[in-house]
Design a protein around this motif. Structure first.
Motif, PDB file in Angstrom:
ATOM      1  N   ASN A 226      74.942  54.689  49.846  1.00 17.61           N
ATOM      2  CA  ASN A 226      75.727  54.873  48.636  1.00 17.61           C
ATOM      3  C   ASN A 226      77.221  55.065  49.102  1.00 17.61           C
ATOM      4  OD1 ASN A 226      73.514  54.853  47.093  1.00 17.61           O
ATOM      5  ND2 ASN A 226      73.087  57.282  47.423  1.00 17.61           N
ATOM      6  N   ALA A 227      77.599  55.668  49.916  1.00 18.43           N
ATOM      7  CA  ALA A 227      79.002  55.933  50.446  1.00 18.43           C
ATOM      8  C   ALA A 227      79.596  54.352  50.519  1.00 18.43           C
ATOM      9  CB  ALA A 227      79.036  56.582  51.810  1.00 18.43           C
ATOM     10  N   ASN A 228      78.926  53.656  51.040  1.00 12.20           N
ATOM     11  CA  ASN A 228      79.648  52.063  51.187  1.00 12.20           C
ATOM     12  C   ASN A 228      79.613  51.623  49.761  1.00 12.20           C
ATOM     13  OD1 ASN A 228      79.731  52.530  54.010  1.00 12.20           O
ATOM     14  ND2 ASN A 228      77.985  51.467  54.339  1.00 12.20           N
ATOM     15  N   LYS A 229      78.680  51.533  49.087  1.00  9.95           N
ATOM     16  CA  LYS A 229      78.788  50.956  47.885  1.00  9.95           C
ATOM     17  C   LYS A 229      79.872  51.768  46.959  1.00  9.95           C
ATOM     18  CE  LYS A 229      76.013  50.569  43.639  1.00  9.95           C
ATOM     19  NZ  LYS A 229      74.680  50.599  42.838  1.00  9.95           N
ATOM     20  N   ILE A 230      79.712  52.820  47.002  1.00 12.17           N
ATOM     21  CA  ILE A 230      80.823  53.448  46.002  1.00 12.17           C
ATOM     22  C   ILE A 230      82.328  53.439  46.487  1.00 12.17           C
ATOM     23  CG2 ILE A 230      81.582  55.941  44.804  1.00 12.17           C
ATOM     24  CD1 ILE A 230      78.450  56.459  45.047  1.00 12.17           C
ATOM     25  N   SER A 231      82.414  53.348  47.789  1.00 13.24           N
ATOM     26  CA  SER A 231      83.950  53.160  48.242  1.00 13.24           C
ATOM     27  C   SER A 231      84.301  51.846  47.850  1.00 13.24           C
ATOM     28  CB  SER A 231      83.778  53.259  49.924  1.00 13.24           C
ATOM     29  OG  SER A 231      83.298  54.692  50.211  1.00 13.24           O
TER      30      SER A 231
ATOM     31  N   ALA B  42     102.611  68.168  37.644  1.00 19.02           N
ATOM     32  CA  ALA B  42     101.249  68.766  38.127  1.00 19.02           C
ATOM     33  C   ALA B  42     100.327  68.701  36.781  1.00 19.02           C
ATOM     34  CB  ALA B  42     101.812  70.015  38.701  1.00 19.02           C
ATOM     35  N   LYS B  43     100.936  68.708  35.651  1.00 21.25           N
ATOM     36  CA  LYS B  43     100.022  68.678  34.272  1.00 21.25           C
ATOM     37  C   LYS B  43      99.651  67.161  33.931  1.00 21.25           C
ATOM     38  CE  LYS B  43     102.395  72.438  31.989  1.00 21.25           C
ATOM     39  NZ  LYS B  43     103.017  72.894  30.752  1.00 21.25           N
ATOM     40  N   GLU B  44      99.842  66.161  34.953  1.00 17.46           N
ATOM     41  CA  GLU B  44      99.828  64.677  34.436  1.00 17.46           C
ATOM     42  C   GLU B  44      98.618  63.992  35.304  1.00 17.46           C
ATOM     43  OE1 GLU B  44     104.256  63.766  33.816  1.00 17.46           O
ATOM     44  OE2 GLU B  44     103.578  62.968  35.437  1.00 17.46           O
ATOM     45  N   GLY B  45      97.967  65.092  36.198  1.00 16.95           N
ATOM     46  CA  GLY B  45      96.717  64.497  36.865  1.00 16.95           C
ATOM     47  C   GLY B  45      95.819  64.314  35.952  1.00 16.95           C
ATOM     48  N   VAL B  46      94.969  63.017  36.580  1.00 22.02           N
ATOM     49  CA  VAL B  46      93.601  62.819  35.988  1.00 22.02           C
ATOM     50  C   VAL B  46      92.565  62.373  37.005  1.00 22.02           C
ATOM     51  CG1 VAL B  46      92.359  60.857  34.640  1.00 22.02           C
ATOM     52  CG2 VAL B  46      94.675  61.715  33.890  1.00 22.02           C
ATOM     53  N   ARG B  47      91.395  62.970  37.084  1.00 26.85           N
ATOM     54  CA  ARG B  47      90.377  62.547  38.008  1.00 26.85           C
ATOM     55  C   ARG B  47      89.405  61.612  37.452  1.00 26.85           C
ATOM     56  NH1 ARG B  47      86.895  67.503  40.065  1.00 26.85           N
ATOM     57  NH2 ARG B  47      85.995  66.962  37.933  1.00 26.85           N
ATOM     58  N   VAL B  48      88.969  60.596  38.289  1.00 20.39           N
ATOM     59  CA  VAL B  48      87.690  59.808  37.958  1.00 20.39           C
ATOM     60  C   VAL B  48      86.686  59.884  39.201  1.00 20.39           C
ATOM     61  CG1 VAL B  48      86.928  57.583  37.445  1.00 20.39           C
ATOM     62  CG2 VAL B  48      89.182  58.204  36.608  1.00 20.39           C
ATOM     63  N   THR B  49      85.789  60.146  38.989  1.00 11.64           N
ATOM     64  CA  THR B  49      84.644  60.340  40.157  1.00 11.64           C
ATOM     65  C   THR B  49      83.143  59.575  39.859  1.00 11.64           C
ATOM     66  OG1 THR B  49      84.182  62.469  38.998  1.00 11.64           O
ATOM     67  CG2 THR B  49      85.327  62.610  41.233  1.00 11.64           C
ATOM     68  N   LEU B  50      83.101  58.455  40.782  1.00 11.72           N
ATOM     69  CA  LEU B  50      82.205  57.614  40.434  1.00 11.72           C
ATOM     70  C   LEU B  50      80.791  57.963  41.056  1.00 11.72           C
ATOM     71  CD1 LEU B  50      84.183  54.447  41.617  1.00 11.72           C
ATOM     72  CD2 LEU B  50      84.021  55.547  39.562  1.00 11.72           C
ATOM     73  N   ASP B  51      79.765  57.197  40.733  1.00 14.52           N
ATOM     74  CA  ASP B  51      78.610  57.536  41.312  1.00 14.52           C
ATOM     75  C   ASP B  51      77.422  56.326  41.502  1.00 14.52           C
ATOM     76  OD1 ASP B  51      75.955  59.763  41.724  1.00 14.52           O
ATOM     77  OD2 ASP B  51      75.191  58.207  40.092  1.00 14.52           O
ATOM     78  N   LYS B  52      76.729  56.145  42.055  1.00 17.29           N
ATOM     79  CA  LYS B  52      75.742  55.068  42.649  1.00 17.29           C
ATOM     80  C   LYS B  52      75.417  54.274  41.286  1.00 17.29           C
ATOM     81  CE  LYS B  52      71.803  58.027  42.864  1.00 17.29           C
ATOM     82  NZ  LYS B  52      70.572  58.229  43.995  1.00 17.29           N
ATOM     83  N   ASN B  53      75.074  54.901  40.170  1.00 13.71           N
ATOM     84  CA  ASN B  53      74.644  54.056  39.039  1.00 13.71           C
ATOM     85  C   ASN B  53      75.699  53.794  37.898  1.00 13.71           C
ATOM     86  OD1 ASN B  53      72.041  54.491  39.866  1.00 13.71           O
ATOM     87  ND2 ASN B  53      71.821  56.385  38.849  1.00 13.71           N
TER      88      ASN B  53
ATOM     89  N   ALA C 183      83.480  50.241  45.266  1.00 18.98           N
ATOM     90  CA  ALA C 183      83.812  50.391  43.900  1.00 18.98           C
ATOM     91  C   ALA C 183      85.301  51.066  43.589  1.00 18.98           C
ATOM     92  CB  ALA C 183      82.921  50.838  43.041  1.00 18.98           C
ATOM     93  N   ARG C 184      85.489  52.181  44.446  1.00 19.25           N
ATOM     94  CA  ARG C 184      86.765  52.970  44.356  1.00 19.25           C
ATOM     95  C   ARG C 184      88.080  52.012  44.759  1.00 19.25           C
ATOM     96  NH1 ARG C 184      87.128  56.535  49.393  1.00 19.25           N
ATOM     97  NH2 ARG C 184      87.673  54.364  49.951  1.00 19.25           N
ATOM     98  N   ASP C 185      87.669  51.524  45.678  1.00 23.83           N
ATOM     99  CA  ASP C 185      89.047  50.766  46.392  1.00 23.83           C
ATOM    100  C   ASP C 185      89.403  49.520  45.288  1.00 23.83           C
ATOM    101  OD1 ASP C 185      89.020  52.442  48.603  1.00 23.83           O
ATOM    102  OD2 ASP C 185      87.885  50.981  49.822  1.00 23.83           O
ATOM    103  N   TRP C 186      88.433  48.904  44.628  1.00 19.12           N
ATOM    104  CA  TRP C 186      88.582  48.003  43.557  1.00 19.12           C
ATOM    105  C   TRP C 186      89.298  48.568  42.336  1.00 19.12           C
ATOM    106  CZ3 TRP C 186      87.174  47.718  38.465  1.00 19.12           C
ATOM    107  CH2 TRP C 186      87.337  46.309  38.014  1.00 19.12           C
ATOM    108  N   MET C 187      88.902  49.545  42.067  1.00 15.70           N
ATOM    109  CA  MET C 187      89.645  50.262  40.675  1.00 15.70           C
ATOM    110  C   MET C 187      90.844  50.872  41.041  1.00 15.70           C
ATOM    111  SD  MET C 187      86.522  52.605  38.998  1.00 15.70           S
ATOM    112  CE  MET C 187      87.452  53.040  37.913  1.00 15.70           C
ATOM    113  N   ILE C 188      91.189  51.143  42.202  1.00 10.96           N
ATOM    114  CA  ILE C 188      92.424  51.731  42.567  1.00 10.96           C
ATOM    115  C   ILE C 188      93.559  50.530  42.821  1.00 10.96           C
ATOM    116  CG2 ILE C 188      93.961  52.482  44.650  1.00 10.96           C
ATOM    117  CD1 ILE C 188      91.678  54.686  45.451  1.00 10.96           C
TER     118      ILE C 188
END
Length: 392
Positions: free
Chosen positions: A270-275, A358-369, A277-282
């Motif tokens: 899961n770590a490899n798969k999601i990493s 410091a009010k401009e931050g946005v968090r996106v957190t992914l999952d295997k699905n 996807a994360r790097d592609w999105m960044i």
């Protein structure tokens, strides 16, 4: 209402169907109190004992070192308040805690509360990626230091702290001390992707939460290394070796242990798969949205699931609202435990950003699905919404 694209897995995760199935008998068919001596109670106790073993296996510790709680907030409070209470009972009049300025609210606010009662609080300096300065730990330690608490993975910006290295330093310092410094880490965000072997990490206390690993809400655990000074912080029955009073949540405990079992089997995959996807999105965010600034470290210093950014001049809360309202995409501005607060992110302030940024931050957190299509929809929707907000 159409299906929501859920990209807020650091706040909570869905209940895995296998976990739900494991819990069902203890929600419908078996309902004895595990502290009762009759057969119904003994059956429930056997389920708790097996679950405790599963959690202990996940952490590479003994079953006696697992204390079940209601979740991470209780575990973190228990760790900090319980250690302070134990050392005060041992004659330490002005104990000190060393922590960081970017901890989860259940650590940060507990430290602030303890400070009101005379407990000294010292903060480790961090760099612009949120990583602590290890050399400063030696400088901050004093004869009054009784506890160091550093979260394994920051829940907002995804920074992985050097927990093993901190543990080694504390172990070395303790060689010359009469009363040892206790080392606690909040491992909630790390459990799905990183090793939580407590001997490898050299930790004395480690907090876990069920609903962050596709387990049920309302259940967690605190690992307590043998002989660690720790006092109960609530009174009642003698459950959990006299450390945590209250009737055990058997179904929750069973579900929690099953979730950790599943996470352990698929952690690397899961770590490899999601990493990836994360790097592609960044890369897409940086390439296609000029005003985007990524916050936090890159590569293996960042948890696989986390992307944290700010769009220059645009409030994170506006982005979150419009992504939800216009595109049915769930993201967040940071810690779910701080949601609704109108104040700037304490994490971003600690990183050196001014109050507006410091009010401009946005968090996106992914999952295997999360699917590639969902991620593409997110990128396209974000581009439109940032353009729309920027034109207002």
């Amino acid at each position: 209402m159409g299906k929501i694209i859920y990209l807020d897995h650091a706040a909570t995760t869905y209940l895995d169907p296998k976990v739900k199935k494991a819990m069902e008998p203890y929600e419908r068919e078996c309902y004895g109190n595990p502290n009762s001596v009759h057969s119904a109670g003994r059956k429930m106790l056997l389920a708790v004992d097996q679950a405790r073993k599963n959690v202990a296996d996940f952490l590479n510790c003994t079953t006696r070192e697992i204390v079940f709680t209601s979740g991470a907030t209780e575990s973190n409070n228990f760790a900090l308040r319980g250690v302070i209470k134990a050392y005060q009972a041992n004659g330490v009049k002005n104990p000190e805690i060393i922590t960081t300025p970017i901890e989860h609210p259940s650590i940060f606010k507990t430290c602030q509360d303890l400070k009101k009662d005379g407990v000294g609080i010292k903060y480790l300096p961090i760099d612009q990626e949120g990583i602590i300065n290890l050399k400063s730990l030696f400088k901050l330690v004093s004869s009054a230091t009784v506890l160091v608490t550093v979260m394994y993975v920051n829940n907002e910006i995804g920074t992985i702290e050097p927990i093993r290295e901190i543990g080694k330093i504390i172990k070395k310092i303790n060689e010359t001390r009469k009363l040892p410094i206790i080392f606690h880490t909040d491992g909630v965000q790390a459990a799905q992707y990183l090793t939580c072997d407590v001997d490898y990490l050299h930790v004395d206390l480690l907090s876990l939460s069920g609903h962050k690993v596709h387990g049920p809400q309302g259940i967690g655990a605190l690992y307590v290394r043998k002989n660690t000074p720790l006092k109960a912080i609530q009174t009642g029955g003698d459950q959990e070796y006299g450390l945590r009073a209250g009737t055990l949540n058997v179904a929750g405990i069973v579900g929690f242990s099953k979730a950790l079992e599943i996470a352990s089997r698929s952690k690397s995959e899961n770590a490899n798969k999601i990493s990836r996807a994360r790097d592609w999105m960044i890369k897409k965010l940086i390439a296609e949205i000029p005003n985007i600034r990524i916050i936090g470290p890159q590569g293996n210093k960042r948890i696989p699931s986390n992307i944290y950014f700010r769009a220059r001049g645009i409030l994170g809360s506006d982005v979150v609202f419009m992504m939800d309202n216009n595109a049915k995409i769930a993201i967040s501005t940071g810690s779910a435990c701080s949601a609704g607060a109108a104040e700037p992110s304490l994490v971003l302030l600690a990183l050196g950003l001014d109050a507006q940024k410091a009010k401009e931050g946005v968090r996106v957190t992914l999952d295997k699905n999360n699917t590639p299509l969902e991620l593409k929809v997110f990128i396209n929707s974000l581009k439109k919404i940032i353009k729309e907000i920027g034109s207002q």
